[in-house]
Design a protein around this motif. Sequence first.
Motif, PDB file in Angstrom:
ATOM      1  N   UNK A 128      39.081  46.232 -13.164  1.00 25.47           N
ATOM      2  CA  UNK A 128      38.241  45.543 -14.151  1.00 25.47           C
ATOM      3  C   UNK A 128      38.390  46.151 -15.535  1.00 25.47           C
ATOM      4  N   UNK A 129      39.140  47.250 -15.640  1.00 31.14           N
ATOM      5  CA  UNK A 129      39.250  47.957 -16.919  1.00 31.14           C
ATOM      6  C   UNK A 129      40.681  48.476 -17.082  1.00 31.14           C
ATOM      7  N   UNK A 130      41.605  47.577 -17.472  1.00 28.09           N
ATOM      8  CA  UNK A 130      43.022  47.986 -17.527  1.00 28.09           C
ATOM      9  C   UNK A 130      43.364  48.711 -18.819  1.00 28.09           C
ATOM     10  N   UNK A 131      42.878  49.939 -18.938  1.00 23.15           N
ATOM     11  CA  UNK A 131      43.189  50.748 -20.126  1.00 23.15           C
ATOM     12  C   UNK A 131      44.662  51.158 -20.075  1.00 23.15           C
ATOM     13  N   UNK A 143      50.509  52.895  -6.688  1.00 23.54           N
ATOM     14  CA  UNK A 143      51.643  52.268  -5.985  1.00 23.54           C
ATOM     15  C   UNK A 143      52.393  53.312  -5.174  1.00 23.54           C
ATOM     16  N   UNK A 144      52.572  54.494  -5.765  1.00 22.25           N
ATOM     17  CA  UNK A 144      53.329  55.539  -5.074  1.00 22.25           C
ATOM     18  C   UNK A 144      52.643  55.947  -3.779  1.00 22.25           C
ATOM     19  N   UNK A 145      51.320  55.773  -3.729  1.00 21.33           N
ATOM     20  CA  UNK A 145      50.595  56.082  -2.487  1.00 21.33           C
ATOM     21  C   UNK A 145      50.610  54.933  -1.493  1.00 21.33           C
ATOM     22  N   UNK A 146      51.234  53.838  -1.877  1.00 18.78           N
ATOM     23  CA  UNK A 146      51.289  52.700  -0.960  1.00 18.78           C
ATOM     24  C   UNK A 146      50.154  51.716  -1.133  1.00 18.78           C
ATOM     25  N   UNK A 147      49.490  51.782  -2.291  1.00 17.76           N
ATOM     26  CA  UNK A 147      48.471  50.761  -2.590  1.00 17.76           C
ATOM     27  C   UNK A 147      49.174  49.746  -3.478  1.00 17.76           C
ATOM     28  N   UNK A 148      49.691  48.698  -2.842  1.00 18.04           N
ATOM     29  CA  UNK A 148      50.658  47.825  -3.510  1.00 18.04           C
ATOM     30  C   UNK A 148      50.084  46.445  -3.826  1.00 18.04           C
ATOM     31  N   UNK A 149      48.772  46.350  -3.862  1.00 19.98           N
ATOM     32  CA  UNK A 149      48.150  45.055  -4.174  1.00 19.98           C
ATOM     33  C   UNK A 149      46.820  45.324  -4.841  1.00 19.98           C
ATOM     34  N   UNK A 150      46.438  44.432  -5.731  1.00 21.25           N
ATOM     35  CA  UNK A 150      45.107  44.568  -6.291  1.00 21.25           C
ATOM     36  C   UNK A 150      44.596  43.222  -6.764  1.00 21.25           C
ATOM     37  N   UNK A 151      43.267  43.190  -6.937  1.00 13.21           N
ATOM     38  CA  UNK A 151      42.607  41.938  -7.286  1.00 13.21           C
ATOM     39  C   UNK A 151      42.094  42.012  -8.709  1.00 13.21           C
ATOM     40  N   UNK A 152      42.238  40.899  -9.421  1.00 16.81           N
ATOM     41  CA  UNK A 152      41.624  40.767 -10.738  1.00 16.81           C
ATOM     42  C   UNK A 152      40.749  39.516 -10.727  1.00 16.81           C
ATOM     43  N   UNK A 164      45.082  37.697 -21.607  1.00 20.22           N
ATOM     44  CA  UNK A 164      45.967  38.787 -22.050  1.00 20.22           C
ATOM     45  C   UNK A 164      45.912  39.965 -21.085  1.00 20.22           C
ATOM     46  N   UNK A 165      44.708  40.297 -20.653  1.00 22.02           N
ATOM     47  CA  UNK A 165      44.550  41.394 -19.686  1.00 22.02           C
ATOM     48  C   UNK A 165      45.272  41.072 -18.388  1.00 22.02           C
ATOM     49  N   UNK A 166      45.190  39.809 -17.985  1.00 21.59           N
ATOM     50  CA  UNK A 166      45.889  39.428 -16.745  1.00 21.59           C
ATOM     51  C   UNK A 166      47.392  39.566 -16.898  1.00 21.59           C
ATOM     52  N   UNK A 171      52.395  42.010 -15.402  1.00 26.41           N
ATOM     53  CA  UNK A 171      53.666  42.577 -15.825  1.00 26.41           C
ATOM     54  C   UNK A 171      53.872  43.979 -15.219  1.00 26.41           C
ATOM     55  N   UNK A 172      52.812  44.796 -15.241  1.00 28.36           N
ATOM     56  CA  UNK A 172      52.929  46.134 -14.635  1.00 28.36           C
ATOM     57  C   UNK A 172      53.137  46.008 -13.128  1.00 28.36           C
TER      58      UNK A 172
END
Length: 484
Positions: A128-131, A143-152, A164-166, A171-172
């Motif tokens: 919720x806060x993509x600084x 990602x390196x820990x294997x957390x390869x998905x997330x919700x926005x 824009x935040x999305x 992109x990342x």
Amino acid sequence: MTFDTVIHGGTVVTADGLFKGDLGIRDGRIAAVCETLQGGARRIDAGGRLVMPGGIETHAHIAQESSSGVMSADDYLSGSISAAFGGNSSFIPFAAQHRGQSVDEVIATYDARGSRSVIDYSYHLIISDPTETVLREELPRAFARGITSFKVFMTYDLMNLGDGGMLDILSVARAHGAITMVHAENNDMVSWMNGRLAAKGLTAPRYHAISRPELAEEEAINRAIQLAKLVDAPLFIVHVSTAGGAEIVRREQWNGAKLYAETCPHYLALTRDDLDRPGMEGAKFMCSPPLRDAATQEALWKHIRMGTFVGVHSDHAPYRYDETGKFLNGADAPYPKIANGMPGIAARLPYLFSEGVVKGRITPEQFVALSATNTAKVFGCTTKGRIAPGWDADIAIWDPEETRTVRLADQHDNMDYTPFEGMALTGVPKLVMTRGQVIVEEDKLVAREGQGRFFGRAPADLRATSGYMAKEFDPRQNFGTELR
Ligand code: DUC
Ligand code: ZN
Ligand code: ZN
């Protein structure tokens, strides 16, 4: 060959087919799949039963604070037990970053919470806060820990990222091989509706469904897909509740988008009429997106059958019908101040089996694909979701004929209601194991707290999608893909 366990005499169901056969399990993995197998320190008789991959529940809110500060009623112990009684061998709940929080700290918090689970678990991040620190440092570490998905979120004032935040997140995510999940509802449409309803004093639970129009979902689904296409990023639309939304998904899948979607049992089983129940009872059926109507249910079933949805997941969001949950803001709070969500982690698979397989809407193979195999691919669970040598022995043995009526008294979650109360469902998971260890057997929990393990995941398997090249990024014509 020696085995710790042999499951014999059952009908094995995979996403590709059905056969009579035995499974040999050794060191937590499937070691042999054969017509008949001898031996086994333990032999489990599966005669007359279906032997399937244990479900992977990929949409559940467990030990999670909402943005307005309501804690879900289930922690990783009760949530995982309830999931196991519902035929699941593993789950992937959300680890939620709220504004101002560091992602590293969020993950550490959920690691402590998750350690109570009786089944294997992983997390999707909610961002919720993509600084800059989140985008450049913390997400790569996740990602390196294997957390390869997330919700926005495209809705909720405290969660919504804006387009824009999305794009930044998409992109990342693309750069790291992660998949972005999105809650797609147009925030301004919902706020505008809230204002109109409030001006007329219409604040009972039933107006929750009116305040979140089908068009708000359809518009946001379409927008999310176009944003993802611009950067050719994989996208997963969670909890699709409308026929229009599902049609857009299907069309864009054909157009090459790396696009996946799910729907949930409550959109198939319930309608907005359930919000009209007497007094505040409708609050039990408040979820977002809201329940729709019977015609939508038929359309969603069609899309399940045709493959638009890779999975049917519970969106287990347990808020009790008391002052700790739905009524944290008072017993007669207006609908915008009542927590959105309902429990369903135990009912997901029995409902899908009963209404899907038993009623002939989907095949047993599709049931397996929708409950485990497809989403294992999408969410990079490289050892789970299949019955084949070398894969984790995550197995559910079902009696396909037993009928049970859903009753609160039989639930294992921390809830004080079930929205599926009174429904007669045919098909019962009788034994569930995770990595060869029995968790639930004949209605009894035989696991100990903390038996589940965290599993890291790989990037989504995108080989079946073609991808989308926006003309502006086509290196033959314009700037080149590095801009994405
Ligand atoms: N979104 C979910 O996925 N679950 C509960 C509420 C919400 O907004
Ligand atoms: Zn959501
Ligand atoms: Zn959810």
